[in-house]
Design a protein around this motif. Structure first.
Motif, PDB file in Angstrom:
ATOM      1  N   ALA A  11       0.832  -1.213   0.000  1.00 44.61           N
ATOM      2  CA  ALA A  11       0.000   0.000   0.000  1.00 44.61           C
ATOM      3  C   ALA A  11       0.858   1.251   0.000  1.00 44.61           C
ATOM      4  CB  ALA A  11      -0.916  -0.003   1.215  1.00 44.61           C
ATOM      5  N   LEU A  12       0.431   2.215  -0.781  1.00 44.74           N
ATOM      6  CA  LEU A  12       1.072   3.527  -0.835  1.00 44.74           C
ATOM      7  C   LEU A  12       0.510   4.382   0.292  1.00 44.74           C
ATOM      8  CD1 LEU A  12       2.876   5.560  -2.412  1.00 44.74           C
ATOM      9  CD2 LEU A  12       0.863   6.092  -3.793  1.00 44.74           C
ATOM     10  N   THR A  13       1.392   5.006   1.069  1.00 45.66           N
ATOM     11  CA  THR A  13       0.939   5.879   2.154  1.00 45.66           C
ATOM     12  C   THR A  13       1.782   7.138   2.177  1.00 45.66           C
ATOM     13  OG1 THR A  13       2.428   4.875   3.769  1.00 45.66           O
ATOM     14  CG2 THR A  13       0.220   3.929   3.591  1.00 45.66           C
ATOM     15  N   SER A  14       1.317   8.107   2.950  1.00 47.10           N
ATOM     16  CA  SER A  14       2.043   9.357   3.104  1.00 47.10           C
ATOM     17  C   SER A  14       3.041   9.243   4.253  1.00 47.10           C
ATOM     18  CB  SER A  14       1.057  10.499   3.383  1.00 47.10           C
ATOM     19  OG  SER A  14       1.747  11.673   3.737  1.00 47.10           O
ATOM     20  N   GLN A  15       4.130   9.951   4.149  1.00 49.09           N
ATOM     21  CA  GLN A  15       5.129   9.979   5.218  1.00 49.09           C
ATOM     22  C   GLN A  15       4.822  11.065   6.241  1.00 49.09           C
ATOM     23  OE1 GLN A  15       7.498   7.611   5.286  1.00 49.09           O
ATOM     24  NE2 GLN A  15       6.572   6.808   3.412  1.00 49.09           N
ATOM     25  N   THR A  16       3.840  11.919   5.935  1.00 45.65           N
ATOM     26  CA  THR A  16       3.595  13.079   6.800  1.00 45.65           C
ATOM     27  C   THR A  16       2.279  13.023   7.542  1.00 45.65           C
ATOM     28  OG1 THR A  16       2.619  14.276   4.930  1.00 45.65           O
ATOM     29  CG2 THR A  16       4.980  14.561   5.304  1.00 45.65           C
ATOM     30  N   SER A  17       1.352  12.144   7.142  1.00 44.89           N
ATOM     31  CA  SER A  17       0.042  12.095   7.799  1.00 44.89           C
ATOM     32  C   SER A  17      -0.125  10.799   8.587  1.00 44.89           C
ATOM     33  CB  SER A  17      -1.076  12.218   6.752  1.00 44.89           C
ATOM     34  OG  SER A  17      -0.989  11.166   5.817  1.00 44.89           O
ATOM     35  N   GLU A  18      -1.150  10.761   9.419  1.00 49.65           N
ATOM     36  CA  GLU A  18      -1.431   9.583  10.231  1.00 49.65           C
ATOM     37  C   GLU A  18      -1.784   8.396   9.344  1.00 49.65           C
ATOM     38  OE1 GLU A  18      -4.648   8.168  13.641  1.00 49.65           O
ATOM     39  OE2 GLU A  18      -4.643  10.231  12.876  1.00 49.65           O
ATOM     40  N   VAL A  19      -1.215   7.243   9.652  1.00 50.81           N
ATOM     41  CA  VAL A  19      -1.427   6.050   8.847  1.00 50.81           C
ATOM     42  C   VAL A  19      -2.329   5.092   9.616  1.00 50.81           C
ATOM     43  CG1 VAL A  19      -0.326   4.102   7.703  1.00 50.81           C
ATOM     44  CG2 VAL A  19       0.805   6.327   7.733  1.00 50.81           C
ATOM     45  N   SER A  20      -3.334   4.541   8.944  1.00 49.83           N
ATOM     46  CA  SER A  20      -4.274   3.631   9.582  1.00 49.83           C
ATOM     47  C   SER A  20      -3.591   2.306   9.912  1.00 49.83           C
ATOM     48  CB  SER A  20      -5.473   3.380   8.674  1.00 49.83           C
ATOM     49  OG  SER A  20      -5.080   2.607   7.549  1.00 49.83           O
ATOM     50  N   LEU A  21      -4.222   1.536  10.811  1.00 54.53           N
ATOM     51  CA  LEU A  21      -3.691   0.226  11.187  1.00 54.53           C
ATOM     52  C   LEU A  21      -3.629  -0.697   9.975  1.00 54.53           C
ATOM     53  CD1 LEU A  21      -5.516  -0.383  14.597  1.00 54.53           C
ATOM     54  CD2 LEU A  21      -3.131   0.283  14.233  1.00 54.53           C
ATOM     55  N   HIS A  22      -4.616  -0.598   9.113  1.00 60.97           N
ATOM     56  CA  HIS A  22      -4.649  -1.443   7.918  1.00 60.97           C
ATOM     57  C   HIS A  22      -3.445  -1.167   7.018  1.00 60.97           C
ATOM     58  CE1 HIS A  22      -5.864  -3.242   4.185  1.00 60.97           C
ATOM     59  NE2 HIS A  22      -5.982  -2.073   3.604  1.00 60.97           N
ATOM     60  N   LEU A  23      -3.153   0.126   6.777  1.00 57.66           N
ATOM     61  CA  LEU A  23      -2.023   0.474   5.911  1.00 57.66           C
ATOM     62  C   LEU A  23      -0.691   0.130   6.577  1.00 57.66           C
ATOM     63  CD1 LEU A  23      -3.242   3.880   4.410  1.00 57.66           C
ATOM     64  CD2 LEU A  23      -3.330   1.605   3.387  1.00 57.66           C
ATOM     65  N   LYS A  24      -0.609   0.310   7.904  1.00 56.70           N
ATOM     66  CA  LYS A  24       0.606  -0.096   8.613  1.00 56.70           C
ATOM     67  C   LYS A  24       0.860  -1.587   8.433  1.00 56.70           C
ATOM     68  CE  LYS A  24       0.676   3.363  12.326  1.00 56.70           C
ATOM     69  NZ  LYS A  24       0.493   3.587  13.792  1.00 56.70           N
ATOM     70  N   SER A  25      -0.213  -2.364   8.484  1.00 64.37           N
ATOM     71  CA  SER A  25      -0.073  -3.809   8.317  1.00 64.37           C
ATOM     72  C   SER A  25       0.484  -4.162   6.955  1.00 64.37           C
ATOM     73  CB  SER A  25      -1.433  -4.484   8.524  1.00 64.37           C
ATOM     74  OG  SER A  25      -1.369  -5.853   8.231  1.00 64.37           O
ATOM     75  N   ARG A  26       0.061  -3.422   5.918  1.00 62.58           N
ATOM     76  CA  ARG A  26       0.566  -3.693   4.570  1.00 62.58           C
ATOM     77  C   ARG A  26       2.070  -3.444   4.495  1.00 62.58           C
ATOM     78  NH1 ARG A  26      -3.336  -3.555   0.669  1.00 62.58           N
ATOM     79  NH2 ARG A  26      -1.751  -4.614  -0.558  1.00 62.58           N
ATOM     80  N   HIS A  27       2.539  -2.386   5.166  1.00 65.53           N
ATOM     81  CA  HIS A  27       3.978  -2.099   5.188  1.00 65.53           C
ATOM     82  C   HIS A  27       4.732  -3.155   5.996  1.00 65.53           C
ATOM     83  CE1 HIS A  27       4.001   2.439   3.963  1.00 65.53           C
ATOM     84  NE2 HIS A  27       3.270   1.692   3.178  1.00 65.53           N
ATOM     85  N   GLU A  28       4.137  -3.574   7.131  1.00 62.41           N
ATOM     86  CA  GLU A  28       4.781  -4.600   7.948  1.00 62.41           C
ATOM     87  C   GLU A  28       4.933  -5.908   7.176  1.00 62.41           C
ATOM     88  OE1 GLU A  28       2.301  -4.810  11.323  1.00 62.41           O
ATOM     89  OE2 GLU A  28       2.981  -2.891  12.168  1.00 62.41           O
ATOM     90  N   THR A  29       3.949  -6.212   6.335  1.00 65.74           N
ATOM     91  CA  THR A  29       4.028  -7.421   5.521  1.00 65.74           C
ATOM     92  C   THR A  29       5.251  -7.386   4.623  1.00 65.74           C
ATOM     93  OG1 THR A  29       1.628  -7.738   5.533  1.00 65.74           O
ATOM     94  CG2 THR A  29       2.856  -8.762   3.721  1.00 65.74           C
ATOM     95  N   GLY A  30       5.464  -6.247   3.967  1.00 68.55           N
ATOM     96  CA  GLY A  30       6.656  -6.101   3.123  1.00 68.55           C
ATOM     97  C   GLY A  30       7.935  -6.271   3.924  1.00 68.55           C
ATOM     98  N   GLY A  31       7.964  -5.723   5.154  1.00 65.08           N
ATOM     99  CA  GLY A  31       9.153  -5.838   5.990  1.00 65.08           C
ATOM    100  C   GLY A  31       9.444  -7.274   6.387  1.00 65.08           C
ATOM    101  N   VAL A  32       8.395  -8.035   6.716  1.00 66.76           N
ATOM    102  CA  VAL A  32       8.583  -9.433   7.098  1.00 66.76           C
ATOM    103  C   VAL A  32       9.066 -10.259   5.907  1.00 66.76           C
ATOM    104  CG1 VAL A  32       7.404 -11.516   7.912  1.00 66.76           C
ATOM    105  CG2 VAL A  32       6.900  -9.302   8.959  1.00 66.76           C
TER     106      VAL A  32
END
Length: 460
Positions: free
Chosen positions: A111-132
């Motif tokens: 998921a594409l997200t902003s670096q400057t605004s609040e990120v939802s739990l759902h979008l954070k999870s998408r980034h965490e998936t990439g990290g894992v």
């Protein structure tokens, strides 16, 4: 190249698989339950049953695979942590098994997200998936996309249903959040092109369309493409929870899916990296307007609907992606040629086989509204041909003795087709009558439900 696609029954996976097969790759589709998948929809790909939560099922599935597409995506609304832990366990299982099996690369759509605004739990999870995936697996190419525009995309379907059904919309504050939607065709282009661009390995690549929009502008552009007038009123009292309940009431999208989706819509999603252009210069992203036009310019009837209907059901109906389909079937003790001969005589002087007076009434009403009515069936040589008129229908396709497709030219708040399919069935002929309707705006919705009982009688 030997490729494994996870999430094969999902929106992106189902679009990607036929393209990979067409490109000549050996494609394996991983699903948890093969009974939920139409073999025809796979386009020649191999189907295997495996579960990312079951590590033992993954190693045999990944054996000999060169590239694995990780497209598993959970849109769960609970915040207790169990869903997140399950997802992370599944991701870790897949990444570890892929590394052990010698998979050369994983391609992941996040998921594409902003670096400057609040990120939802759902979008954070998408980034965490990439990290894992990067931590435990082979090298990863991670694409990050925002709203995907195309028939079947949950975000696009939300825009479709809200705009079609509500002439006046009460909108929350996120309606002016900036976003950069991308056409599904462009997403598939990037996913395919990555196979031939080794420089994309170990890269995080932001992909987006050619224009920056707001949710307000996206709904208004969609309305304009459909010839609808819409008014959007912004208020500050609609929380994500209340918005999800409202969305569940107005659209078929369940609240459990709508809530994390809406929480993500509060996040500004605009591309800030030029890596996509650097790595894939041949891909030209569409504007949002062009992406909407491409989504609306689809073939009807849609063959993908056919596997959704039980073969032996006398009556079934389904609604998805802005289309309503109602099917009635019967087995006849006659050959396909004999049944098609009856279809050849429909309309005109011979009229219709059942409830002809209702067909006449519909023709009179159409004439009163300025339509063509029932006056256009002239003499024919007994053979239906593409382009012929059949009362207030126009023949679009005819294949004797297998199928007949006619399109309505009466005054309607939408577009309508009637399709007859004839198939051999144990010495009989199965006659399937498919009614297709694409409602336009609220008037189209009202028309369908008001006339449904009459349609039931006419096609009984």
């Amino acid at each position: 190249m030997k490729i494994l696609v996870t999430g094969a029954t999902g929106y992106v996976g189902s679009k990607l698989i036929p393209k990979l097969v067409k490109a000549g790759h050996q494609v394996t589709c991983m699903v948890r339950n093969r009974s939920h998948v139409s073999e025809h929809a796979l386009g020649g790909a191999r189907l295997v049953e495996a579960d990312a939560l079951d590590a033992n099922s993954l190693l045999p599935t990944l054996d000999g695979v060169d590239v694995g597409y990780y497209l598993i995506h959970s849109m769960a609304g609970d915040k207790a942590g169990f869903a997140d832990r399950d997802r992370q366990a599944a991701v870790r299982n897949f990444a570890t098994a892929a590394k052990q099996a010698g998979v050369q690369r994983i391609i992941y759509l996040g998921a594409l997200t902003s670096q400057t605004s609040e990120v939802s739990l759902h979008l954070k999870s998408r980034h965490e998936t990439g990290g894992v995936l990067r931590e435990f697996g082979p090298p990863v190419t991670e694409f990050r996309a925002g709203i995907i525009v195309g028939d079947g995309s949950v975000s696009f379907e939300m825009i479709r249903y809200l705009t079609e059904r509500l002439p006046v919309m009460i909108c929350p504050r996120w309606v002016i959040t900036r976003t950069q939607p991308i056409a599904i065709g462009n997403v598939i282009e990037y996913l395919l092109a990555a196979l031939g661009v080794p420089e994309s390995v170990a890269e995080i690549i932001e992909i987006a369309g050619a224009t920056v929009e707001t949710y307000r502008s996206m709904m208004l552009i969609y309305a304009r493409a459909r010839g609808l007038r819409r008014w959007l009123l912004r208020v500050s009292v609609l929380t994500p929870r209340r918005s999800s309940y409202w969305l569940n009431l107005v659209t078929p999208i369940r609240a459990a899916i709508a809530r994390p989706l809406i929480e993500g819509l509060r996040t500004e999603v605009v591309c800030t990296s030029a890596s996509a252009k650097r790595l894939f210069p041949a891909i030209c992203p569409l504007t949002y307007t062009a992406a909407v036009e491409a989504a609306l310019d689809r073939p009807v009837p849609d063959e993908s609907f056919q596997h959704l209907f039980p073969r032996n059901a006398r009556h079934a109906s389904v609604r998805r992606e802005g289309l309503i389909t109602d099917v009635r079937q019967a087995c006849l003790n006659a050959s396909a040629e004999q049944v098609f001969a009856v279809l050849q005589g429909l309309g005109g002087k011979r009229r219709w086989l059942h409830a002809n007076f209702l067909w006449q009434i519909q023709g009179w009403v159409d004439r009163l509204l300025g339509g063509v009515g029932m006056r256009r069936s002239g003499s024919r040589d007994g053979q239906l041909k593409t382009g012929d008129c059949l009362d207030f229908w126009r023949i679009e396709q005819v294949a004797c003795p297998r199928s007949l497709l006619v399109r309505a030219e009466m005054k309607l708040p939408g577009r309508a087709w009637l399709q007859f399919l004839l198939t051999p069935d144990k010495g009989q002929t199965r006659l399937s009558c498919w009614a297709w309707f694409e409602p336009r705006g609220l008037a189209g919705e009202i028309y369908w439900w008001l006339l449904y009982p009459i349609h039931f009688l006419v096609r009984a």
